[in-house]
Scaffold this motif. Structure first.
Motif, PDB file in Angstrom:
ATOM      1  N   ARG A 445       0.837  -1.188   0.000  1.00  0.00           N
ATOM      2  CA  ARG A 445       0.000   0.000   0.000  1.00  0.00           C
ATOM      3  C   ARG A 445       0.878   1.246   0.000  1.00  0.00           C
ATOM      4  O   ARG A 445       1.989   1.237   0.538  1.00  0.00           O
ATOM      5  CB  ARG A 445      -0.907   0.000   1.234  1.00  0.00           C
ATOM      6  CG  ARG A 445      -1.936  -1.116   1.238  1.00  0.00           C
ATOM      7  CD  ARG A 445      -2.632  -1.207   2.588  1.00  0.00           C
ATOM      8  NE  ARG A 445      -3.324   0.014   2.921  1.00  0.00           N
ATOM      9  CZ  ARG A 445      -4.580   0.285   2.569  1.00  0.00           C
ATOM     10  NH1 ARG A 445      -5.274  -0.602   1.873  1.00  0.00           N
ATOM     11  NH2 ARG A 445      -5.150   1.423   2.911  1.00  0.00           N
ATOM     12  N   TRP A 484      -2.159  -5.151   3.132  1.00  0.00           N
ATOM     13  CA  TRP A 484      -1.338  -4.610   4.224  1.00  0.00           C
ATOM     14  C   TRP A 484      -0.737  -5.732   5.058  1.00  0.00           C
ATOM     15  O   TRP A 484       0.459  -5.730   5.357  1.00  0.00           O
ATOM     16  CB  TRP A 484      -2.197  -3.698   5.117  1.00  0.00           C
ATOM     17  CG  TRP A 484      -1.463  -3.262   6.353  1.00  0.00           C
ATOM     18  CD1 TRP A 484      -0.551  -2.256   6.453  1.00  0.00           C
ATOM     19  CD2 TRP A 484      -1.545  -3.864   7.651  1.00  0.00           C
ATOM     20  NE1 TRP A 484      -0.053  -2.185   7.737  1.00  0.00           N
ATOM     21  CE2 TRP A 484      -0.655  -3.161   8.494  1.00  0.00           C
ATOM     22  CE3 TRP A 484      -2.279  -4.922   8.179  1.00  0.00           C
ATOM     23  CZ2 TRP A 484      -0.478  -3.488   9.844  1.00  0.00           C
ATOM     24  CZ3 TRP A 484      -2.117  -5.239   9.517  1.00  0.00           C
ATOM     25  CH2 TRP A 484      -1.225  -4.535  10.332  1.00  0.00           C
ATOM     26  N   THR A 488       3.248  -6.626   5.743  1.00  0.00           N
ATOM     27  CA  THR A 488       3.685  -6.109   7.050  1.00  0.00           C
ATOM     28  C   THR A 488       4.068  -7.225   8.012  1.00  0.00           C
ATOM     29  O   THR A 488       5.116  -7.158   8.672  1.00  0.00           O
ATOM     30  CB  THR A 488       2.562  -5.257   7.677  1.00  0.00           C
ATOM     31  OG1 THR A 488       2.225  -4.188   6.802  1.00  0.00           O
ATOM     32  CG2 THR A 488       2.994  -4.697   9.029  1.00  0.00           C
TER      33      THR A 488
END
Length: 563
Positions: A445, A484, A488
């Motif tokens: 993102r 995400w 992450t």
């Protein structure tokens, strides 16, 4: 055409009334139960040491005494792995109930007499995980009840489905679909809201109903439950259970390797989730063997430390105890749990816990003298000395390991109600199990404002144990959240969030269809659940700990309104 298979047990000790609830709650073709876990095999092994006629799940016998007549009246066939280490003994006990049921069993998984010959050492129990084809032959013989020893958890569901539809050994996609459906329902109410991260979204959690798989001829299935029962069946509850105690996208069983990564979930209607598109591959050339051994002897006590100077009080207790011990155990582990709060309004919230765990091959080193020294500190140590309970005299503990043997080394026999025995052939085609390549990941993102918040603000998790390893599956509910999450929550990030895993080998598996990542943490549980090497010995709360950890989450995801 579908076959309706219900579950009434996820472990040895599950809800005793579940068999009657499932039989009375609605229509079923088959009722199954999973009674065997790694720890259960050790428990049954110790039962068998005391009485050679035991070694099976006694709760199943109690359920059958209450419900077998009802099952026969309704034409519902029962398939369960409650035979444990002694399927024949359970059959004999069931026959004595006098219902006149046709009862068959599956034999061959017990490798203990050949353990050394097979390179498995000298364990207390040694049981290979068999597949579903012995169950199929027992059902073909006309059995009303089929009991097994150590088969894979899903096999008690795969067997009835394969029998009902007449699948062959190479109908891999259909078999894989049944394995996935079986994996979802074999843990009982974990598929209907139990142990579910987003449990506050379920309207009625007072008494979750047990799950049902309505399996179709191609292996696709709808997961549901009886009407007017508690809990819920949603894409979320099914996803959570699919992630339970797995590794990557390949889920190996003796009859097929199911590609969990290909499964597609769809909320068909209220409390009905369709699982489709599951692909299957030939099974691996080896069978997993559950090995339980006595690891030694164990004892523990917990001290309560209240008020000020907690660290100093803990150090005084540790140093006194260790210096007073006549013999120091081989392992002596201390854990200080800081549950205390400053200026606490209650004594309990002003207190911390100091836990001491000892292990040794000599029972005397962790026995009466160990407990006596703990008690002798009472008037000679830190102010406010208190024990949560008097120490015991210690007890033996078990160690679980997994072994692997070629499939040809393990007999697989169906024993029919009339005593006739039929040998089940081994899989003719096998493929060595290999991890899948990492799929193409969604793009990261763009930079955006973030909020420091718990991971569980947007993500759910399910964790569990496999021997000394733990798995933690983490999933989200939208494509944006997955983009995400997958970029992450890397291995490095996981180790930052879970410091206990920092020095351990951790592997990540990405499952885009489930919007999930699954981590396998090697060695975090020591020698397995029976050794109780950790505060949470089965890693059941590991996923919830991870969800409670804070990291930077994009504002747009936090405010999407899921929670």
């Amino acid at each position: 055409m579908t076959v309706k298979i219900g579950n009434c047990s996820g472990f040895y000790g599950d809800r005793l009334s579940a068999m009657r609830e499932m039989l009375e709650g609605g229509e079923l073709d088959y009722l199954t139960g999973d009674y065997l876990a790694e720890l259960t095999m050790l428990i049954l092994g110790r039962d068998r040491m005391k009485d050679a006629t035991r070694g099976y799940a006694k709760t199943f016998l109690r359920q059958a005494e209450d419900c077998l007549g009802l099952a026969l009246d309704k034409g519902v066939k029962i398939v369960a792995n409650a035979g444990g280490l002694n399927p024949k003994g359970l059959v004999d006990a069931l026959d004595k109930l006098g219902f006149g049921a046709e009862i068959a069993y599956v034999d061959g998984d017990d490798l203990l007499p050949r353990a050394q010959e097979l390179g498995l050492g000298s364990p207390l129990t040694a049981n290979a995980y068999l597949g579903a084809w012995g169950i199929v032959e027992c059902l073909k013989s006309g059995a009303d009840v089929v009991v097994t020893g150590r088969v894979t958890d899903a096999s008690v569901i795969v067997g009835p489905a394969a029998h009902h539809f007449g699948w062959t050994r190479t109908d891999y996609d259909a078999l894989a679909g049944a394995v996935v459906a079986g994996h979802v329902i074999e843990c009982g109410t974990q598929a209907t809201g139990g142990n579910y991260s987003f449990f506050t979204e379920i309207a009625d959690m007072s008494r979750p109903g047990f799950p049902i798989a309505e399996i179709e001829s191609d292996g696709s299935a709808v997961i549901t439950k009886h009407e007017k029962t508690g809990g819920a069946v949603s894409v979320g509850t099914v996803t959570a259970q699919l992630l339970y105690e797995i590794t990557g996208g390949r889920y190996a069983n003796p009859d097929v390797t199911a590609r969990i990564d290909t499964a597609v979930l769809e909320q068909e209607s209220s409390d009905r989730v369709r699982i489709s598109n599951v692909r299957g591959e030939a099974p691996p050339p080896t069978l997993k063997v559950s090995l339980n051994s006595l690891g030694g002897f164990r004892n523990e006590f917990t001290l309560v430390l209240t008020g000020l100077d907690i660290d100093a009080k803990a150090e005084l207790a540790r140093s006194q105890f260790e210096s007073w011990l006549p013999t120091r155990p081989t392992q002596l582990d201390w854990t200080l749990v800081r549950t205390d709060k400053p200026d606490a309004p209650t004594e309990e919230t002003a207190s911390a816990l100091l836990r001491c765990v000892a292990r040794d091959s000599d029972p005397n080193a962790v026995g009466r003298q160990f407990s006596s020294v703990a008690v002798e500190l009472a008037l000679a140590s830190y102010p406010g000395f208190s024990l949560t309970a008097p120490p015991s005299n210690g007890a033996p503990y078990g160690v679980f390991t997994a072994g692997y043997v070629p499939v040809a080394e393990v007999p697989h026999t169906a024993v029919f109600p009339d005593g006739t025995r039929k040998e089940i052939p081994h899989a003719a085609e096998t493929v060595a199990l290999e991890p899948l390549d990492t799929p193409e990941l969604p793009a990261e993102r763009p930079q955006e404002p973030t909020i420091r918040a718990p991971l569980g603000t947007i993500a759910a998790a399910r964790s569990g144990d496999k021997g000394g390893n733990a798995n933690v599956g983490v999933w989200v509910r939208s494509d944006d959240e997955f983009a995400w999450l997958v970029n992450t929550l890397t291995v490095a990030t996981l180790k930052e969030l879970l410091p206990e895993a920092r020095d351990l080998t951790v592997t990540r598996h990405v499952l885009p269809n489930l919007k999930a990542v699954n981590f396998v943490i090697e060695g975090i549980l020591g020698e397995g659940v029976a050794s109780q090497a950790r505060f949470d010995p089965q890693a059941k709360g590991l996923g919830e700990w991870l969800r409670s950890r804070h990291l930077d989450i994009p504002e747009t995801l936090v405010f999407q309104g899921h929670i």
